[in-house]
Design an enzyme around this catalytic site. Structure first.
Site, PDB file in Angstrom:
ATOM      1  CD  GLU A   1      19.080 -13.396  92.019  1.00 30.83           C
ATOM      2  OE1 GLU A   1      18.963 -12.724  90.999  1.00 30.83           O
ATOM      3  OE2 GLU A   1      19.848 -14.383  92.101  1.00 30.83           O
TER       4      GLU A   1
ATOM      5  CD  GLU B   1      22.083 -20.501  91.725  1.00 27.40           C
ATOM      6  OE1 GLU B   1      22.200 -19.794  90.724  1.00 27.40           O
ATOM      7  OE2 GLU B   1      22.604 -20.223  92.833  1.00 27.40           O
TER       8      GLU B   1
HETATM    9  N1  LIG Z   1      25.691 -29.604  88.725  1.00 20.90           N
HETATM   10  C1  LIG Z   1      25.768 -28.946  87.546  1.00 20.90           C
HETATM   11  N2  LIG Z   1      25.662 -29.641  86.391  1.00 20.90           N
HETATM   12  C2  LIG Z   1      25.732 -29.005  85.199  1.00 20.90           C
HETATM   13  N3  LIG Z   1      25.906 -27.693  85.048  1.00 20.90           N
HETATM   14  C3  LIG Z   1      26.017 -26.943  86.160  1.00 20.90           C
HETATM   15  C4  LIG Z   1      25.964 -27.519  87.465  1.00 20.90           C
HETATM   16  N4  LIG Z   1      26.117 -26.544  88.387  1.00 20.90           N
HETATM   17  C5  LIG Z   1      26.245 -25.419  87.687  1.00 20.90           C
HETATM   18  N5  LIG Z   1      26.182 -25.634  86.357  1.00 20.90           N
HETATM   19  C6  LIG Z   1      26.309 -24.625  85.274  1.00 20.90           C
HETATM   20  O1  LIG Z   1      27.031 -23.508  85.772  1.00 20.90           O
HETATM   21  C7  LIG Z   1      26.197 -22.352  85.756  1.00 20.90           C
HETATM   22  C8  LIG Z   1      26.446 -21.537  87.018  1.00 20.90           C
HETATM   23  O2  LIG Z   1      26.037 -22.294  88.111  1.00 20.90           O
HETATM   24  P1  LIG Z   1      26.193 -21.803  89.611  1.00 20.90           P
HETATM   25  O3  LIG Z   1      25.591 -22.791  90.513  1.00 20.90           O
HETATM   26  O4  LIG Z   1      27.630 -21.447  89.851  1.00 20.90           O
HETATM   27  O5  LIG Z   1      25.276 -20.545  89.577  1.00 20.90           O
HETATM   28  P2  LIG Z   1      25.618 -18.991  89.562  1.00 20.90           P
HETATM   29  O6  LIG Z   1      24.799 -18.423  88.453  1.00 20.90           O
HETATM   30  O7  LIG Z   1      27.097 -18.781  89.543  1.00 20.90           O
HETATM   31  O8  LIG Z   1      24.929 -18.591  90.879  1.00 20.90           O
HETATM   32  P3  LIG Z   1      25.555 -18.122  92.259  1.00 20.90           P
HETATM   33  O9  LIG Z   1      26.631 -17.118  91.918  1.00 20.90           O
HETATM   34  O10 LIG Z   1      24.358 -17.535  92.875  1.00 20.90           O
HETATM   35  O11 LIG Z   1      26.022 -19.360  92.931  1.00 20.90           O
HETATM   36  C9  LIG Z   1      24.767 -22.875  85.654  1.00 20.90           C
HETATM   37  O12 LIG Z   1      23.874 -21.937  85.062  1.00 20.90           O
HETATM   38  C10 LIG Z   1      24.955 -24.116  84.804  1.00 20.90           C
HETATM   39  O13 LIG Z   1      25.045 -23.798  83.434  1.00 20.90           O
END
Ligand SMILES: Nc1ncnc2c1ncn2[C@@H]1O[C@H](COP(=O)(O)OP(=O)(O)OP(=O)(O)O)[C@@H](O)[C@H]1O
Length: 134
Positions: free
Chosen positions: A76, A83
């Protein structure tokens, strides 16, 4: 002749305990910042604490449970690091950013599934015995 790293003059020498302590403080900051900002990490910390408490109470082997907890928490932390880097280098939507984030999230999921299997196989038999169900 190699160019000195920026900030190297202010840094304690490589083998000094002060340098080790300084690195440990940065690492702890990483843990506390992730705990503050990531709901999943908070949940996993409390789940790990619960699993370890249960392990001690059941007098089950601590090592496999501790290792499984450490694996999930480390994954994690790495997921959070990745991220942050992806958001830094690709704040706009990009297919490769998605690939990186999805793969990191998959690593956490896979590690958590493995940890769950380890936890169940180590804790379930003594728990059922303790509850008089076997
Ligand atoms: N810059 C980006 N370009 C393309 N796809 C993205 C991008 N950012 C996020 N994603 C997509 O959205 C999903 C979720 O991303 P996000 O950064 O919101 O992570 P999360 O799993 O919600 O984590 P957290 O809740 O810890 O922020 C990713 O797994 C990816 O598929």
């Amino acid at each position: 002749m190699s160019t000195p790293e920026p900030g190297a003059a202010r840094r304690p020498s490589a083998r000094s305990p002060r340098r080790w302590w300084r690195s440990a403080r940065f690492a702890w900051t990483g843990v506390t910042r992730t705990y503050r900002t990531q709901a999943n990490f908070r949940l996993e910390c409390w789940a790990a604490l619960g699993a370890l408490g249960l392990t001690v109470w059941l007098r089950a082997p601590v090592a496999p449970v501790a290792l499984a907890c450490a694996l999930v928490l480390s994954l994690e932390l790495l997921n959070t690091a990745l991220e942050a880097v992806v958001d830094l280098v690709s704040p706009e939507w990009h297919a490769l950013a998605g690939v990186a984030k999805d793969a990191a999230a998959a690593a956490v999921l896979l590690g958590s599934a493995g940890a769950l299997i380890v936890g169940l196989s180590v804790l379930l038999p003594p728990l059922l015995t303790r509850l008089g169900l076997t």
